[in-house]
Design a protein around this motif. Sequence first.
Motif, PDB file in Angstrom:
ATOM      1  N   LEU A  85      37.533  66.799  40.657  1.00  0.00           N
ATOM      2  CA  LEU A  85      36.873  65.602  40.122  1.00  0.00           C
ATOM      3  C   LEU A  85      35.396  65.845  39.848  1.00  0.00           C
ATOM      4  CD1 LEU A  85      38.488  62.789  42.329  1.00  0.00           C
ATOM      5  CD2 LEU A  85      39.251  63.699  40.124  1.00  0.00           C
ATOM      6  N   GLY A  86      34.988  67.096  39.791  1.00  0.00           N
ATOM      7  CA  GLY A  86      33.602  67.423  39.503  1.00  0.00           C
ATOM      8  C   GLY A  86      32.717  67.353  40.739  1.00  0.00           C
ATOM      9  N   THR A  87      31.412  67.469  40.527  1.00  0.00           N
ATOM     10  CA  THR A  87      30.421  67.396  41.602  1.00  0.00           C
ATOM     11  C   THR A  87      29.294  66.460  41.184  1.00  0.00           C
ATOM     12  OG1 THR A  87      29.157  69.287  40.757  1.00  0.00           O
ATOM     13  CG2 THR A  87      30.919  69.756  42.336  1.00  0.00           C
ATOM     14  N   ASP A  88      28.502  66.058  42.173  1.00  0.00           N
ATOM     15  CA  ASP A  88      27.356  65.202  41.858  1.00  0.00           C
ATOM     16  C   ASP A  88      26.101  66.061  41.716  1.00  0.00           C
ATOM     17  OD1 ASP A  88      26.686  65.944  44.411  1.00  0.00           O
ATOM     18  OD2 ASP A  88      26.745  63.928  45.259  1.00  0.00           O
ATOM     19  N   ASP A  89      24.938  65.422  41.688  1.00  0.00           N
ATOM     20  CA  ASP A  89      23.700  66.163  41.449  1.00  0.00           C
ATOM     21  C   ASP A  89      23.315  67.063  42.613  1.00  0.00           C
ATOM     22  OD1 ASP A  89      23.354  63.876  42.975  1.00  0.00           O
ATOM     23  OD2 ASP A  89      21.236  63.680  42.457  1.00  0.00           O
ATOM     24  N   GLN A  90      23.876  66.840  43.789  1.00  0.00           N
ATOM     25  CA  GLN A  90      23.581  67.668  44.952  1.00  0.00           C
ATOM     26  C   GLN A  90      24.613  68.779  45.166  1.00  0.00           C
ATOM     27  OE1 GLN A  90      20.739  67.249  46.715  1.00  0.00           O
ATOM     28  NE2 GLN A  90      20.242  65.639  45.223  1.00  0.00           N
ATOM     29  N   GLY A  91      25.591  68.852  44.291  1.00  0.00           N
ATOM     30  CA  GLY A  91      26.633  69.858  44.429  1.00  0.00           C
ATOM     31  C   GLY A  91      27.766  69.438  45.333  1.00  0.00           C
ATOM     32  N   ARG A  92      27.848  68.158  45.680  1.00  0.00           N
ATOM     33  CA  ARG A  92      28.926  67.656  46.534  1.00  0.00           C
ATOM     34  C   ARG A  92      30.195  67.478  45.723  1.00  0.00           C
ATOM     35  NH1 ARG A  92      24.610  64.429  49.346  1.00  0.00           N
ATOM     36  NH2 ARG A  92      24.610  63.089  47.514  1.00  0.00           N
ATOM     37  N   ASP A  93      31.312  67.939  46.269  1.00  0.00           N
ATOM     38  CA  ASP A  93      32.604  67.772  45.632  1.00  0.00           C
ATOM     39  C   ASP A  93      32.978  66.287  45.625  1.00  0.00           C
ATOM     40  OD1 ASP A  93      35.251  68.995  44.679  1.00  0.00           O
ATOM     41  OD2 ASP A  93      35.889  67.782  46.385  1.00  0.00           O
ATOM     42  N   MET A  94      33.276  65.737  44.450  1.00  0.00           N
ATOM     43  CA  MET A  94      33.515  64.304  44.336  1.00  0.00           C
ATOM     44  C   MET A  94      34.819  63.884  45.008  1.00  0.00           C
ATOM     45  SD  MET A  94      30.891  63.020  43.100  1.00  0.00           S
ATOM     46  CE  MET A  94      31.614  61.398  43.185  1.00  0.00           C
ATOM     47  N   LEU A  95      35.847  64.723  44.954  1.00  0.00           N
ATOM     48  CA  LEU A  95      37.094  64.394  45.632  1.00  0.00           C
ATOM     49  C   LEU A  95      36.855  64.276  47.134  1.00  0.00           C
ATOM     50  CD1 LEU A  95      40.139  63.965  45.740  1.00  0.00           C
ATOM     51  CD2 LEU A  95      40.430  66.463  45.735  1.00  0.00           C
ATOM     52  N   SER A  96      36.103  65.195  47.692  1.00  0.00           N
ATOM     53  CA  SER A  96      35.779  65.123  49.123  1.00  0.00           C
ATOM     54  C   SER A  96      34.942  63.892  49.424  1.00  0.00           C
ATOM     55  CB  SER A  96      35.025  66.382  49.548  1.00  0.00           C
ATOM     56  OG  SER A  96      35.779  67.552  49.278  1.00  0.00           O
TER      57      SER A  96
END
Length: 305
Positions: A85-96
Motif C-alpha cells: 500500500l506504499g509508504t508515507d513521507d517517513q518511510g513507514r509501510d502504510m499496510l503496517s
Amino acid sequence: MTATVGATGQGARARAETPMARFAAEFARSRTAMLGLLLMVLVVGSALLAPLIAPQDPYDLAQLDILDGMLAPLAEGGSGATHWLGTDDQGRDMLSGILYGLRTSLLVGVSSTVFGLALGLLVGLSAAYFGGWVDTVIMRIVDIQLSFPAILVALILLALLGKGIDKVIIALTTVQWAYYARTVRGTALVERRKEYIEAATCLALSHGRIVRRHLLPNCLPPLIVVATVQVAHAIALEATLSFLGVGVPVTQPSLGMLIASGYQYMLSGEYWISVFPGIALLVTIVAINLVGDRMRDVLNPRLSR
C-alpha cells in the motif's frame, strides 16, 4: 398419528432452543448482516494479529528508512521488501500503519463504550428506580449534556486534559454516558411499573437485589444494540479528533492520525497515504453499523424494515 408425533417433535425442538440459538438463527437470515459480521471479524482479527502479520512496526525508528519515503503502492523499498500500500513521507509501510492504527482505534472505541455504558447504566437505573427528585436532577443533567454537540464537548475536554489514548477515552466516555442513561431510564421505567417489581418491593427485597435481579436483565437487550452502534460512533469521533490534531499523539497511531498525516500530500498525487486508512475506517464503521442494525431488528422486530 404421524402428523401429531411430528408436530410434537417440532414443538419439543422449538422449546429446546436457547434464546442465544434463536437469536443467532434470526441474525443469520440477513446476508447483509452476515457480511458486516464477516468484515468485523476480519477487522478485529487483523488488529489483534498486527504484530504478527504486519510487515514492520511502523513506529520503530530502527525499522524505518527515510529513503523509502513516498513509495507508491506495490513499489519495492531499499531492502527489497514490497510495500503493498506504499509508504508515507517517513518511510513507514502504510499496510503496517493501518493494522497498528486499527488497534488504537478499536481500543479507544471499545474502551470508551464500555466505560460509558457502565456509567450510563448506573445513572439510568438510579433515575428510573428511585424517581422523584433523583430522576429530575439526573435527567436535567442528561438533557444539558445532550444539548451540546459531542465533538464540541470532546474538544473542550481534550484541550484541558491534553493528548493521549487515556485522555481520549475519558473524553469519549464523558460524551457517551448520557446516551446510555436515557436509553436505560426509558426501558427501566416500563419495567418499574410491572407487577413483578411491585411484588418484589412488597416482599421487602433490598433495592440492590431488585435492580440487579429484575430491572437490569430486562434493560440489557436494547442497551447492547445502542452500545454496538456507539462503538462505531466513538471510532469515528476519535478519528475526527486525531485528524484535528487533538486526539492520540503521533507515537500512538490511529486511523484518524494516518489520514491527517497524508492530507497535505493529496493534491501532489500521493493519495495512498490518506485514502487507504480512510477506506479501512469506512469498512470498520460500516461493518459495525450493519451488525448493530441487524441486532436491533432481531431484538425488536417492530423496528424491522
